[in-house]
Design a protein around this motif. Sequence first.
Motif, PDB file in Angstrom:
ATOM      1  N   GLY A 158       1.896  -6.463   2.741  1.00 20.16           N
ATOM      2  CA  GLY A 158       3.337  -6.245   2.796  1.00 20.16           C
ATOM      3  C   GLY A 158       3.747  -4.898   2.241  1.00 20.16           C
ATOM      4  O   GLY A 158       3.355  -4.524   1.133  1.00 20.16           O
ATOM      5  N   ILE A 159       4.542  -4.168   3.005  1.00 18.69           N
ATOM      6  CA  ILE A 159       4.950  -2.836   2.585  1.00 18.69           C
ATOM      7  C   ILE A 159       6.247  -2.890   1.792  1.00 18.69           C
ATOM      8  O   ILE A 159       7.119  -3.721   2.030  1.00 18.69           O
ATOM      9  N   SER A 160       6.366  -1.992   0.835  1.00 19.83           N
ATOM     10  CA  SER A 160       7.569  -1.850   0.024  1.00 19.83           C
ATOM     11  C   SER A 160       7.616  -0.408  -0.478  1.00 19.83           C
ATOM     12  O   SER A 160       6.746  -0.004  -1.258  1.00 19.83           O
ATOM     13  N   PRO A 161       8.551   0.378   0.005  1.00 19.22           N
ATOM     14  CA  PRO A 161       9.721   0.034   0.802  1.00 19.22           C
ATOM     15  C   PRO A 161       9.376  -0.287   2.263  1.00 19.22           C
ATOM     16  O   PRO A 161       8.266  -0.028   2.718  1.00 19.22           O
ATOM     17  N   HIS A 190       8.072  -6.469   2.280  1.00 24.03           N
ATOM     18  CA  HIS A 190       8.642  -7.039   1.063  1.00 24.03           C
ATOM     19  C   HIS A 190      10.043  -6.483   0.876  1.00 24.03           C
ATOM     20  O   HIS A 190      10.288  -5.307   1.161  1.00 24.03           O
ATOM     21  N   GLY A 191      10.949  -7.333   0.385  1.00 22.98           N
ATOM     22  CA  GLY A 191      12.312  -6.864   0.159  1.00 22.98           C
ATOM     23  C   GLY A 191      12.986  -7.556  -1.008  1.00 22.98           C
ATOM     24  O   GLY A 191      12.903  -8.788  -1.141  1.00 22.98           O
ATOM     25  N   PHE A 192      13.647  -6.754  -1.845  1.00 23.50           N
ATOM     26  CA  PHE A 192      14.362  -7.261  -3.021  1.00 23.50           C
ATOM     27  C   PHE A 192      15.710  -6.532  -3.133  1.00 23.50           C
ATOM     28  O   PHE A 192      15.947  -5.777  -4.081  1.00 23.50           O
ATOM     29  N   PRO A 193      16.599  -6.757  -2.168  1.00 22.80           N
ATOM     30  CA  PRO A 193      17.826  -5.954  -2.125  1.00 22.80           C
ATOM     31  C   PRO A 193      18.806  -6.205  -3.268  1.00 22.80           C
ATOM     32  O   PRO A 193      19.682  -5.368  -3.502  1.00 22.80           O
ATOM     33  N   LEU A 194      18.684  -7.305  -3.985  1.00 21.18           N
ATOM     34  CA  LEU A 194      19.579  -7.538  -5.124  1.00 21.18           C
ATOM     35  C   LEU A 194      18.999  -7.019  -6.435  1.00 21.18           C
ATOM     36  O   LEU A 194      19.668  -7.092  -7.470  1.00 21.18           O
ATOM     37  N   PRO A 223       0.801  -1.233   0.000  1.00 23.29           N
ATOM     38  CA  PRO A 223       0.000   0.000   0.000  1.00 23.29           C
ATOM     39  C   PRO A 223       0.830   1.278   0.000  1.00 23.29           C
ATOM     40  O   PRO A 223       0.307   2.339  -0.367  1.00 23.29           O
ATOM     41  N   ASN A 224       2.097   1.203   0.421  1.00 22.99           N
ATOM     42  CA  ASN A 224       2.946   2.395   0.410  1.00 22.99           C
ATOM     43  C   ASN A 224       3.807   2.490  -0.846  1.00 22.99           C
ATOM     44  O   ASN A 224       4.766   3.260  -0.898  1.00 22.99           O
TER      45      ASN A 224
END
Length: 294
Positions: A52-55, A79-83, A11-12
């Motif tokens: 789930g928030i992202s960032p 949520h995270g996708f650091p690569l 949502p963000n």
Amino acid sequence: MLEAAMIWNEPNNKSHWDPGLDPDWMIFAETARLAGQAIRAESSRLPRVLGGISPIDPVFIMKMGERGVLAEMEAVAVHGFPLDWNLWQIHEWPAKLAEIRAVTELPVWVSEVGVSTFGAEEVQLWGLQRTAQLLAGQAPRIHWYSLYDLPRAWEATTRHREAEGSSYYRHFHMGLLREDGTPKLALEEFGRHTPALGLCQWFNFEDHRLEDAVTWMKRLGIRHLRTGLSWADSFRPDALAWFDRQMRALEEFEVTVTFCFTPEHRGPGQHHTSPPYEPLEFAQFCADMVRRYA
């Protein structure tokens, strides 16, 4: 069959909620709060999870707490996708979870984490191994994104599309399987981390991959699955027949179902990212789906 109900997705992130129409998430807060209440009224034992928030942003979680949203939830998610997309490094995962734990007492799920093969399949393999090490024991649920590459003929949901350069095209390379269903290097490794690692796989309306996906998920030993039921899709002809088919196919898994996406005609933005004209309509959709499948 339903393990949890998740309210919205990222949502963000303006790819999924339009901040131009709701700049401080006031409408979203009302939408999520009402949806949480409606779900609880239908099934008080079904956990409700804030999408789930992202960032990963503790300030957003604090706003949701101040506006009464977290009082209607049993967990929050990140949520995270650091690569691939995030401006932080993979070894920062524990610190990122700690940032959210510092502002809420609710459990923190990782409802999407993944690594693309845009550069090389070896990157995804290493990223999967490292992610499993870093997140082991750190979250009640961890959903790897995703089983399949996004078909090239489909549109990827993103903020700026081609303006993001190579980042846009990474959306099409997130799967453990290629678009044609053939395995990538990381598939076998993923099976070594189930059922501790769950899976996030979105299915489009009348998705041709559904039955093959179920076969693969059983083969991989997946127990926990996150997927979605789209409010926007509910206005399509034969929508309930598709929802029934999808949920029947997934009945052997513990499913976190994500409710999201505004029908174009039910929001001022005329887009699935628009806040709804009437948040109660979304809450009613959530209640209807919980009554049908929980």
